[in-house]
Design a protein around this motif. Structure first.
Motif, PDB file in Angstrom:
ATOM      1  N   VAL A 188     129.119  12.248  29.858  1.00 39.59           N
ATOM      2  CA  VAL A 188     130.414  12.718  30.356  1.00 39.59           C
ATOM      3  C   VAL A 188     131.563  11.792  29.953  1.00 39.59           C
ATOM      4  CG1 VAL A 188     131.743  13.267  32.445  1.00 39.59           C
ATOM      5  CG2 VAL A 188     129.329  13.912  32.289  1.00 39.59           C
ATOM      6  N   PHE A 189     131.329  10.490  30.067  1.00 44.03           N
ATOM      7  CA  PHE A 189     132.414   9.539  29.839  1.00 44.03           C
ATOM      8  C   PHE A 189     132.369   8.877  28.464  1.00 44.03           C
ATOM      9  CE2 PHE A 189     131.858   9.587  34.530  1.00 44.03           C
ATOM     10  CZ  PHE A 189     133.101  10.106  34.863  1.00 44.03           C
ATOM     11  N   GLY A 190     131.393   9.237  27.645  1.00 44.65           N
ATOM     12  CA  GLY A 190     131.316   8.720  26.284  1.00 44.65           C
ATOM     13  C   GLY A 190     131.005   7.240  26.187  1.00 44.65           C
ATOM     14  N   GLN A 191     130.353   6.695  27.215  1.00 43.13           N
ATOM     15  CA  GLN A 191     130.005   5.279  27.195  1.00 43.13           C
ATOM     16  C   GLN A 191     128.753   5.079  26.353  1.00 43.13           C
ATOM     17  OE1 GLN A 191     129.759   4.597  31.414  1.00 43.13           O
ATOM     18  NE2 GLN A 191     131.968   4.347  31.611  1.00 43.13           N
ATOM     19  N   LYS A 192     128.765   4.031  25.558  1.00 38.53           N
ATOM     20  CA  LYS A 192     127.649   3.758  24.652  1.00 38.53           C
ATOM     21  C   LYS A 192     126.588   2.917  25.343  1.00 38.53           C
ATOM     22  CE  LYS A 192     129.823   5.885  21.435  1.00 38.53           C
ATOM     23  NZ  LYS A 192     129.740   7.297  21.607  1.00 38.53           N
ATOM     24  N   LEU A 193     125.331   3.164  24.966  1.00 32.87           N
ATOM     25  CA  LEU A 193     124.206   2.372  25.455  1.00 32.87           C
ATOM     26  C   LEU A 193     123.582   1.664  24.256  1.00 32.87           C
ATOM     27  CD1 LEU A 193     122.575   4.982  27.850  1.00 32.87           C
ATOM     28  CD2 LEU A 193     123.939   3.000  28.498  1.00 32.87           C
ATOM     29  N   ASP A 194     123.605   0.325  24.268  1.00 29.20           N
ATOM     30  CA  ASP A 194     122.977  -0.406  23.178  1.00 29.20           C
ATOM     31  C   ASP A 194     121.478  -0.564  23.459  1.00 29.20           C
ATOM     32  OD1 ASP A 194     122.869  -2.406  25.099  1.00 29.20           O
ATOM     33  OD2 ASP A 194     124.383  -3.650  24.135  1.00 29.20           O
ATOM     34  N   VAL A 195     120.783  -1.211  22.549  1.00 31.43           N
ATOM     35  CA  VAL A 195     119.329  -1.360  22.668  1.00 31.43           C
ATOM     36  C   VAL A 195     118.959  -2.100  23.943  1.00 31.43           C
ATOM     37  CG1 VAL A 195     117.282  -2.374  21.607  1.00 31.43           C
ATOM     38  CG2 VAL A 195     118.968  -1.216  20.182  1.00 31.43           C
ATOM     39  N   ALA A 224     120.606  -2.223  26.776  1.00 27.39           N
ATOM     40  CA  ALA A 224     120.820  -1.346  27.923  1.00 27.39           C
ATOM     41  C   ALA A 224     119.697  -0.320  28.038  1.00 27.39           C
ATOM     42  CB  ALA A 224     122.168  -0.638  27.808  1.00 27.39           C
ATOM     43  N   MET A 225     119.294   0.254  26.923  1.00 27.04           N
ATOM     44  CA  MET A 225     118.206   1.240  26.958  1.00 27.04           C
ATOM     45  C   MET A 225     116.884   0.588  27.365  1.00 27.04           C
ATOM     46  SD  MET A 225     119.111   3.896  23.890  1.00 27.04           S
ATOM     47  CE  MET A 225     119.424   2.707  22.603  1.00 27.04           C
ATOM     48  N   LEU A 226     116.640  -0.633  26.909  1.00 29.71           N
ATOM     49  CA  LEU A 226     115.431  -1.347  27.315  1.00 29.71           C
ATOM     50  C   LEU A 226     115.454  -1.618  28.811  1.00 29.71           C
ATOM     51  CD1 LEU A 226     112.796  -2.810  26.660  1.00 29.71           C
ATOM     52  CD2 LEU A 226     114.161  -4.844  26.125  1.00 29.71           C
ATOM     53  N   GLY A 227     116.604  -2.055  29.315  1.00 24.45           N
ATOM     54  CA  GLY A 227     116.727  -2.293  30.748  1.00 24.45           C
ATOM     55  C   GLY A 227     116.497  -1.035  31.566  1.00 24.45           C
ATOM     56  N   ILE A 228     117.041   0.078  31.116  1.00 19.54           N
ATOM     57  CA  ILE A 228     116.842   1.356  31.807  1.00 19.54           C
ATOM     58  C   ILE A 228     115.371   1.754  31.760  1.00 19.54           C
ATOM     59  CG2 ILE A 228     117.359   3.837  31.677  1.00 19.54           C
ATOM     60  CD1 ILE A 228     120.234   2.980  30.849  1.00 19.54           C
ATOM     61  N   ALA A 229     114.708   1.538  30.627  1.00 20.74           N
ATOM     62  CA  ALA A 229     113.277   1.836  30.516  1.00 20.74           C
ATOM     63  C   ALA A 229     112.471   0.985  31.497  1.00 20.74           C
ATOM     64  CB  ALA A 229     112.794   1.611  29.086  1.00 20.74           C
ATOM     65  N   LEU A 230     112.856  -0.259  31.682  1.00 18.27           N
ATOM     66  CA  LEU A 230     112.161  -1.122  32.648  1.00 18.27           C
ATOM     67  C   LEU A 230     112.378  -0.645  34.082  1.00 18.27           C
ATOM     68  CD1 LEU A 230     112.846  -4.617  31.049  1.00 18.27           C
ATOM     69  CD2 LEU A 230     110.636  -3.430  31.203  1.00 18.27           C
ATOM     70  N   ILE A 231     113.574  -0.160  34.374  1.00 20.11           N
ATOM     71  CA  ILE A 231     113.838   0.400  35.706  1.00 20.11           C
ATOM     72  C   ILE A 231     112.952   1.615  35.949  1.00 20.11           C
ATOM     73  CG2 ILE A 231     115.572   1.588  37.122  1.00 20.11           C
ATOM     74  CD1 ILE A 231     117.652  -0.307  35.747  1.00 20.11           C
ATOM     75  N   VAL A 232     112.876   2.512  34.967  1.00 19.58           N
ATOM     76  CA  VAL A 232     112.011   3.694  35.074  1.00 19.58           C
ATOM     77  C   VAL A 232     110.563   3.265  35.272  1.00 19.58           C
ATOM     78  CG1 VAL A 232     111.116   5.702  33.825  1.00 19.58           C
ATOM     79  CG2 VAL A 232     113.568   5.217  33.799  1.00 19.58           C
ATOM     80  N   ALA A 233     110.123   2.265  34.495  1.00 19.97           N
ATOM     81  CA  ALA A 233     108.747   1.772  34.636  1.00 19.97           C
ATOM     82  C   ALA A 233     108.501   1.216  36.030  1.00 19.97           C
ATOM     83  CB  ALA A 233     108.460   0.705  33.575  1.00 19.97           C
ATOM     84  N   GLY A 234     109.487   0.533  36.584  1.00 24.65           N
ATOM     85  CA  GLY A 234     109.347  -0.005  37.930  1.00 24.65           C
ATOM     86  C   GLY A 234     109.230   1.083  38.985  1.00 24.65           C
ATOM     87  N   VAL A 235     110.074   2.091  38.897  1.00 20.28           N
ATOM     88  CA  VAL A 235     110.020   3.200  39.856  1.00 20.28           C
ATOM     89  C   VAL A 235     108.679   3.937  39.728  1.00 20.28           C
ATOM     90  CG1 VAL A 235     111.040   5.427  40.494  1.00 20.28           C
ATOM     91  CG2 VAL A 235     112.517   3.464  40.048  1.00 20.28           C
ATOM     92  N   LEU A 236     108.237   4.176  38.507  1.00 20.99           N
ATOM     93  CA  LEU A 236     106.947   4.847  38.302  1.00 20.99           C
ATOM     94  C   LEU A 236     105.798   4.001  38.834  1.00 20.99           C
ATOM     95  CD1 LEU A 236     107.414   6.441  34.773  1.00 20.99           C
ATOM     96  CD2 LEU A 236     107.272   7.625  36.973  1.00 20.99           C
ATOM     97  N   THR A 237     105.857   2.704  38.645  1.00 25.40           N
ATOM     98  CA  THR A 237     104.813   1.813  39.153  1.00 25.40           C
ATOM     99  C   THR A 237     104.728   1.895  40.667  1.00 25.40           C
ATOM    100  OG1 THR A 237     105.062   0.307  37.276  1.00 25.40           O
ATOM    101  CG2 THR A 237     104.041  -0.589  39.262  1.00 25.40           C
ATOM    102  N   ILE A 238     105.881   1.881  41.322  1.00 25.62           N
ATOM    103  CA  ILE A 238     105.897   2.006  42.786  1.00 25.62           C
ATOM    104  C   ILE A 238     105.277   3.331  43.210  1.00 25.62           C
ATOM    105  CG2 ILE A 238     107.418   2.349  44.782  1.00 25.62           C
ATOM    106  CD1 ILE A 238     109.331   0.302  43.438  1.00 25.62           C
ATOM    107  N   GLN A 239     105.686   4.411  42.562  1.00 20.88           N
ATOM    108  CA  GLN A 239     105.225   5.740  42.957  1.00 20.88           C
ATOM    109  C   GLN A 239     103.739   5.963  42.657  1.00 20.88           C
ATOM    110  OE1 GLN A 239     107.611   6.599  45.157  1.00 20.88           O
ATOM    111  NE2 GLN A 239     106.952   8.617  44.564  1.00 20.88           N
ATOM    112  N   LEU A 240     103.282   5.500  41.509  1.00 18.27           N
ATOM    113  CA  LEU A 240     101.925   5.819  41.077  1.00 18.27           C
ATOM    114  C   LEU A 240     100.877   4.837  41.565  1.00 18.27           C
ATOM    115  CD1 LEU A 240     102.720   6.890  37.396  1.00 18.27           C
ATOM    116  CD2 LEU A 240     102.292   8.379  39.374  1.00 18.27           C
ATOM    117  N   PHE A 241     101.252   3.578  41.743  1.00 17.07           N
ATOM    118  CA  PHE A 241     100.227   2.559  41.973  1.00 17.07           C
ATOM    119  C   PHE A 241     100.358   1.807  43.285  1.00 17.07           C
ATOM    120  CE2 PHE A 241     100.745   2.854  37.309  1.00 17.07           C
ATOM    121  CZ  PHE A 241      99.513   3.418  37.026  1.00 17.07           C
ATOM    122  N   SER A 242     101.486   1.913  43.969  1.00 16.21           N
ATOM    123  CA  SER A 242     101.671   1.163  45.203  1.00 16.21           C
ATOM    124  C   SER A 242     101.331   2.021  46.406  1.00 16.21           C
ATOM    125  CB  SER A 242     103.123   0.682  45.314  1.00 16.21           C
ATOM    126  OG  SER A 242     103.328   0.063  46.560  1.00 16.21           O
TER     127      SER A 242
END
Length: 110
Positions: free
Chosen positions: A78-85, A87-105
Motif C-alpha cells: 500500500v505504501f510502497g515501502q521497500k524490504l531489503d534482504v 528485513a525479509m530475513l527478520g520477517i522470516a524469523l518472526i514467522v518461524a517463531g510463531v510457527l514454532t510456538i503453535q506447532l511445538f509448544s
C-alpha cells in the motif's frame, strides 16, 4: 467463541489501526485518525478476551508477530515501502517463531 478467533480479530484490528496511523500523517487527517483509534480499541478488546484462556506470553507473541508480518506486507503493497534482504530475513524469523510456538509448544494449549 474460540480464543483464536478473538486473537485473529485482535490482530486485524491492530494491523488496520497501524495502517491508519501511517495514513493519518500525525493525526492531521481526521478519518484515518478515527480509524486508528477505533482499530486499536477493537484490537485491545479482542486481545483482552483472548487472554481469558490463552497465556499472555503466547497470545502476545502471536499477536505481535503476525501483526509485524502483516503490517510489513501492507507497508510494501500500500505504501510502497521497500524490504531489503535483512528485513525479509527478520520477517522470516518472526514467522518461524510463531510457527514454532503453535506447532511445538505445549504452553499455548488451554
Amino acid at each position: 467463541m474460540n480464543s483464536y478467533v478473538y486473537l485473529i480479530l485482535a490482530i486485524l484490528g491492530e494491523v488496520g489501526a497501524t495502517s491508519a496511523l501511517k495514513a493519518s500523517h500525525g493525526f492531521s487527517k481526521p478519518w484515518p485518525s478515527l480509524a486508528c483509534v477505533l482499530g486499536y480499541g477493537i484490537s485491545f478488546y479482542f486481545l483482552s478476551l483472548t487472554l481469558k484462556t490463552l497465556p499472555i506470553g503466547i497470545a502476545y507473541a502471536i499477536w505481535a508477530g503476525v501483526g509485524i508480518v502483516l503490517t510489513a506486507a501492507i507497508g510494501y503493497v500500500v505504501f510502497g515501502q521497500k524490504l531489503d534482504v535483512a528485513a525479509m530475513l527478520g520477517i522470516a524469523l518472526i514467522v518461524a517463531g510463531v510457527l514454532t510456538i503453535q506447532l511445538f509448544s505445549g504452553a499455548g494449549s488451554h
